[in-house]
Design a protein around this motif. Structure first.
Motif, PDB file in Angstrom:
ATOM      1  N   ARG A  35      10.912   9.949  -4.564  1.00 25.65           N
ATOM      2  CA  ARG A  35       9.897   9.167  -5.203  1.00 25.65           C
ATOM      3  C   ARG A  35      10.109   7.934  -4.563  1.00 25.65           C
ATOM      4  O   ARG A  35       9.185   6.746  -4.232  1.00 25.65           O
ATOM      5  CB  ARG A  35       9.371   9.314  -6.483  1.00 25.65           C
ATOM      6  CG  ARG A  35       8.755  10.596  -6.868  1.00 25.65           C
ATOM      7  CD  ARG A  35       7.988  10.682  -8.303  1.00 25.65           C
ATOM      8  NE  ARG A  35       9.235  10.784  -9.263  1.00 25.65           N
ATOM      9  CZ  ARG A  35       9.672  11.772  -9.616  1.00 25.65           C
ATOM     10  NH1 ARG A  35       9.315  13.055  -9.390  1.00 25.65           N
ATOM     11  NH2 ARG A  35      10.568  11.782 -10.709  1.00 25.65           N
ATOM     12  N   GLY A  38       9.726   7.026  -1.105  1.00 24.27           N
ATOM     13  CA  GLY A  38       8.216   6.883  -0.936  1.00 24.27           C
ATOM     14  C   GLY A  38       7.708   5.406  -1.150  1.00 24.27           C
ATOM     15  O   GLY A  38       6.923   4.862  -0.326  1.00 24.27           O
ATOM     16  N   ALA A  39       8.195   5.035  -2.328  1.00 26.53           N
ATOM     17  CA  ALA A  39       7.675   3.686  -2.806  1.00 26.53           C
ATOM     18  C   ALA A  39       8.261   2.561  -1.786  1.00 26.53           C
ATOM     19  O   ALA A  39       7.576   1.608  -1.380  1.00 26.53           O
ATOM     20  CB  ALA A  39       8.417   3.129  -4.072  1.00 26.53           C
ATOM     21  N   GLU A  41       8.888   3.066   1.445  1.00 28.53           N
ATOM     22  CA  GLU A  41       8.151   3.436   2.813  1.00 28.53           C
ATOM     23  C   GLU A  41       6.758   2.695   2.644  1.00 28.53           C
ATOM     24  O   GLU A  41       6.367   2.013   3.660  1.00 28.53           O
ATOM     25  CB  GLU A  41       7.946   4.876   3.094  1.00 28.53           C
ATOM     26  CG  GLU A  41       6.938   5.306   4.003  1.00 28.53           C
ATOM     27  CD  GLU A  41       6.625   6.625   4.157  1.00 28.53           C
ATOM     28  OE1 GLU A  41       5.882   6.865   5.048  1.00 28.53           O
ATOM     29  OE2 GLU A  41       7.367   7.470   3.601  1.00 28.53           O
ATOM     30  N   ARG A  42       6.091   2.618   1.490  1.00 25.74           N
ATOM     31  CA  ARG A  42       4.736   2.006   1.199  1.00 25.74           C
ATOM     32  C   ARG A  42       4.863   0.690   1.494  1.00 25.74           C
ATOM     33  O   ARG A  42       3.730   0.024   1.991  1.00 25.74           O
ATOM     34  CB  ARG A  42       3.981   2.310  -0.052  1.00 25.74           C
ATOM     35  CG  ARG A  42       3.743   3.921  -0.264  1.00 25.74           C
ATOM     36  CD  ARG A  42       2.903   4.071  -1.531  1.00 25.74           C
ATOM     37  NE  ARG A  42       3.752   3.978  -2.439  1.00 25.74           N
ATOM     38  CZ  ARG A  42       4.389   5.041  -3.228  1.00 25.74           C
ATOM     39  NH1 ARG A  42       4.243   6.481  -2.587  1.00 25.74           N
ATOM     40  NH2 ARG A  42       5.067   4.925  -4.360  1.00 25.74           N
ATOM     41  N   VAL A  43       6.114   0.108   1.191  1.00 22.72           N
ATOM     42  CA  VAL A  43       6.215  -1.549   1.527  1.00 22.72           C
ATOM     43  C   VAL A  43       6.462  -1.767   2.917  1.00 22.72           C
ATOM     44  O   VAL A  43       6.170  -2.789   3.616  1.00 22.72           O
ATOM     45  CB  VAL A  43       7.275  -1.940   0.571  1.00 22.72           C
ATOM     46  CG1 VAL A  43       7.623  -3.469   0.838  1.00 22.72           C
ATOM     47  CG2 VAL A  43       6.990  -1.895  -0.835  1.00 22.72           C
ATOM     48  N   TRP A  45       6.472   0.354   5.917  1.00 24.66           N
ATOM     49  CA  TRP A  45       5.897   0.959   6.902  1.00 24.66           C
ATOM     50  C   TRP A  45       5.618   0.377   7.964  1.00 24.66           C
ATOM     51  O   TRP A  45       4.491  -0.502   7.800  1.00 24.66           O
ATOM     52  CB  TRP A  45       4.925   2.133   6.638  1.00 24.66           C
ATOM     53  CG  TRP A  45       4.997   2.911   7.951  1.00 24.66           C
ATOM     54  CD1 TRP A  45       5.558   4.171   8.177  1.00 24.66           C
ATOM     55  CD2 TRP A  45       3.865   2.840   8.723  1.00 24.66           C
ATOM     56  NE1 TRP A  45       4.983   4.708   9.419  1.00 24.66           N
ATOM     57  CE2 TRP A  45       3.940   3.863   9.709  1.00 24.66           C
ATOM     58  CE3 TRP A  45       2.918   1.772   9.077  1.00 24.66           C
ATOM     59  CZ2 TRP A  45       3.295   4.187  10.717  1.00 24.66           C
ATOM     60  CZ3 TRP A  45       2.005   1.884  10.129  1.00 24.66           C
ATOM     61  CH2 TRP A  45       2.115   3.061  10.851  1.00 24.66           C
ATOM     62  N   HIS A  55      14.264   0.798   6.445  1.00 31.17           N
ATOM     63  CA  HIS A  55      13.944   2.088   5.390  1.00 31.17           C
ATOM     64  C   HIS A  55      14.985   3.139   5.243  1.00 31.17           C
ATOM     65  O   HIS A  55      15.572   3.242   4.196  1.00 31.17           O
ATOM     66  CB  HIS A  55      12.696   2.579   5.841  1.00 31.17           C
ATOM     67  CG  HIS A  55      12.418   3.945   5.034  1.00 31.17           C
ATOM     68  ND1 HIS A  55      12.640   5.059   5.195  1.00 31.17           N
ATOM     69  CD2 HIS A  55      12.002   3.719   3.722  1.00 31.17           C
ATOM     70  CE1 HIS A  55      11.980   5.834   4.204  1.00 31.17           C
ATOM     71  NE2 HIS A  55      11.734   5.269   3.154  1.00 31.17           N
ATOM     72  N   ARG A 187       2.721   9.307  12.807  1.00 35.87           N
ATOM     73  CA  ARG A 187       3.132   8.330  11.761  1.00 35.87           C
ATOM     74  C   ARG A 187       4.710   8.081  11.918  1.00 35.87           C
ATOM     75  O   ARG A 187       5.045   6.896  11.845  1.00 35.87           O
ATOM     76  CB  ARG A 187       2.643   8.688  10.545  1.00 35.87           C
ATOM     77  CG  ARG A 187       3.090   7.595   9.375  1.00 35.87           C
ATOM     78  CD  ARG A 187       2.723   8.116   7.980  1.00 35.87           C
ATOM     79  NE  ARG A 187       3.178   7.364   7.047  1.00 35.87           N
ATOM     80  CZ  ARG A 187       2.599   6.104   6.573  1.00 35.87           C
ATOM     81  NH1 ARG A 187       1.558   5.791   7.200  1.00 35.87           N
ATOM     82  NH2 ARG A 187       3.252   5.361   5.603  1.00 35.87           N
ATOM     83  N   TYR A 188       5.343   9.098  12.123  1.00 35.72           N
ATOM     84  CA  TYR A 188       6.760   8.798  11.950  1.00 35.72           C
ATOM     85  C   TYR A 188       7.731   9.000  13.327  1.00 35.72           C
ATOM     86  O   TYR A 188       8.857   9.152  13.269  1.00 35.72           O
ATOM     87  CB  TYR A 188       7.403   9.927  10.975  1.00 35.72           C
ATOM     88  CG  TYR A 188       7.005   9.984   9.650  1.00 35.72           C
ATOM     89  CD1 TYR A 188       6.979   8.646   8.970  1.00 35.72           C
ATOM     90  CD2 TYR A 188       6.141  10.774   9.178  1.00 35.72           C
ATOM     91  CE1 TYR A 188       6.443   8.529   7.705  1.00 35.72           C
ATOM     92  CE2 TYR A 188       5.743  10.836   7.606  1.00 35.72           C
ATOM     93  CZ  TYR A 188       5.761   9.643   6.944  1.00 35.72           C
ATOM     94  OH  TYR A 188       5.197   9.497   5.648  1.00 35.72           O
TER      95      TYR A 188
END
Length: 313
Positions: A35, A38-39, A41-43, A45, A55, A187-188
């Protein structure tokens, strides 16, 4: 207490904890890390390798730093150091969950419940279950047990023996990041490049040790070595190849072939082509081999620490 004894006692306690307790249903440390990653990554990406590398650095480096700070905080207390190593080992290894999921699918297949096995397969691997019959599901499970013996147990013990708690947490962080962003989706493809390459690097020693121990612990040592030498390099993964080939030879079965992931069909090389087709009974045999390999890996890690200490004395 010497560092080699701290690792030996702590890692053994962690493996026993995994065997007796398995993973917690809620609040698993790896899920918490996922989690947090993931947080991040949201910042961060961007469709760019450099941002993906940042990252990876933030997440994996954070896990290693946390382990180093925790180990330093308890370094004066042998009991606390062993407890911390045990807790970290229990948190990062997943042998019991791996065995439980594999056996659940095996029991469904034995009962003739192919649809139930299909529903459960995504808990273990990313194959398209609807494209598989009963034998195909059994083969997918055996391949997953082989690969995850390295990823979920042996690799962590290798890095734990090298670097203690920071090594344990760092390996699991890298492996988790690869599962999250290391695949070649649109995406990746670039963002996850660094995580995938780092996972290949840190997984290299554990995969080779897993392959060696599968040959030692399996019922067909020569078959395992022969399949490893003949077929491992043909696999697209530098680490899954040796592990799956050695397991295939040790169990006397054929692995590989046509696979389906997310609607994408892959034609993988056949591993141990002289072996027989996988059947449902091979799932239990693979799980038992995985267990033996895991405990032998602990012994190998402890022995390596003792040898290193002896040379440094």
């Amino acid at each position: 207490m010497r560092a080699d004894r701290v690792f030996a006692y702590g890692a053994a306690a962690g493996l026993l904890g995994d065997l007796l307790l398995g993973d917690p249903r809620r609040g698993h440390p790896v899920a918490v890390f996922g989690r947090a990653a993931g947080a991040v990554e949201r910042v961060l990406w961007r469709d760019h390798r450099g941002w993906g590398a940042l990252h990876t650095l933030v997440c994996a480096g954070g896990a290693v730093t946390l382990g180093a700070v925790a180990a330093r905080a308890v370094r004066t207390s042998p009991t606390a150091s062993v407890a911390l190593t045990g807790a970290a080992t229990w948190a990062v290894v997943g042998g019991t969950s791996l065995a439980r999921e594999a056996r659940t699918i095996g029991h469904a297949l034995q009962a003739g419940d192919v649809e139930g096995a299909r529903e459960r397969l995504p808990h273990l691997c990313g194959r398209d279950p609807q494209a598989l019959d009963a034998d195909g599901i059994a083969r997918a499970v055996v391949e997953s047990v082989a690969e995850n013996t390295s990823d979920a147990v042996v690799g962590a013990l290798v890095w734990g023996s090298v670097a203690g708690v920071p090594g344990l947490l760092g390996f699991r962080a890298v492996n988790t990041l690869d599962a999250m962003v290391g695949h070649k989706s649109p995406r990746y493809r670039r963002y996850g490049w660094a995580s995938a390459r780092l996972d290949d690097l840190v997984g290299w020693p554990g995969a080779r040790l897993t392959a060696v121990l599968a040959a030692v612990a399996g019922p067909r040592p020569r078959g395992a070595v022969r399949a490893w030498r003949a077929d491992a390099d043909r696999h697209p993964s530098p680490n899954a190849g040796p592990v799956e080939a050695s397991f295939a030879g040790a169990l006397g079965v054929r692995l590989g072939g046509i696979l389906s992931y997310g609607g994408r069909v892959e034609h993988r090389p056949v591993l141990n082509g002289k072996g027989r087709a996988v059947d449902v009974g091979d799932i239990e045999r693979a799980v038992r081999l995985s267990r033996r390999v895991s405990w032998l890996a602990l012994g190998a890690g402890v022995a390596a620490r003792l040898v290193a200490r002896g040379r440094g004395a």
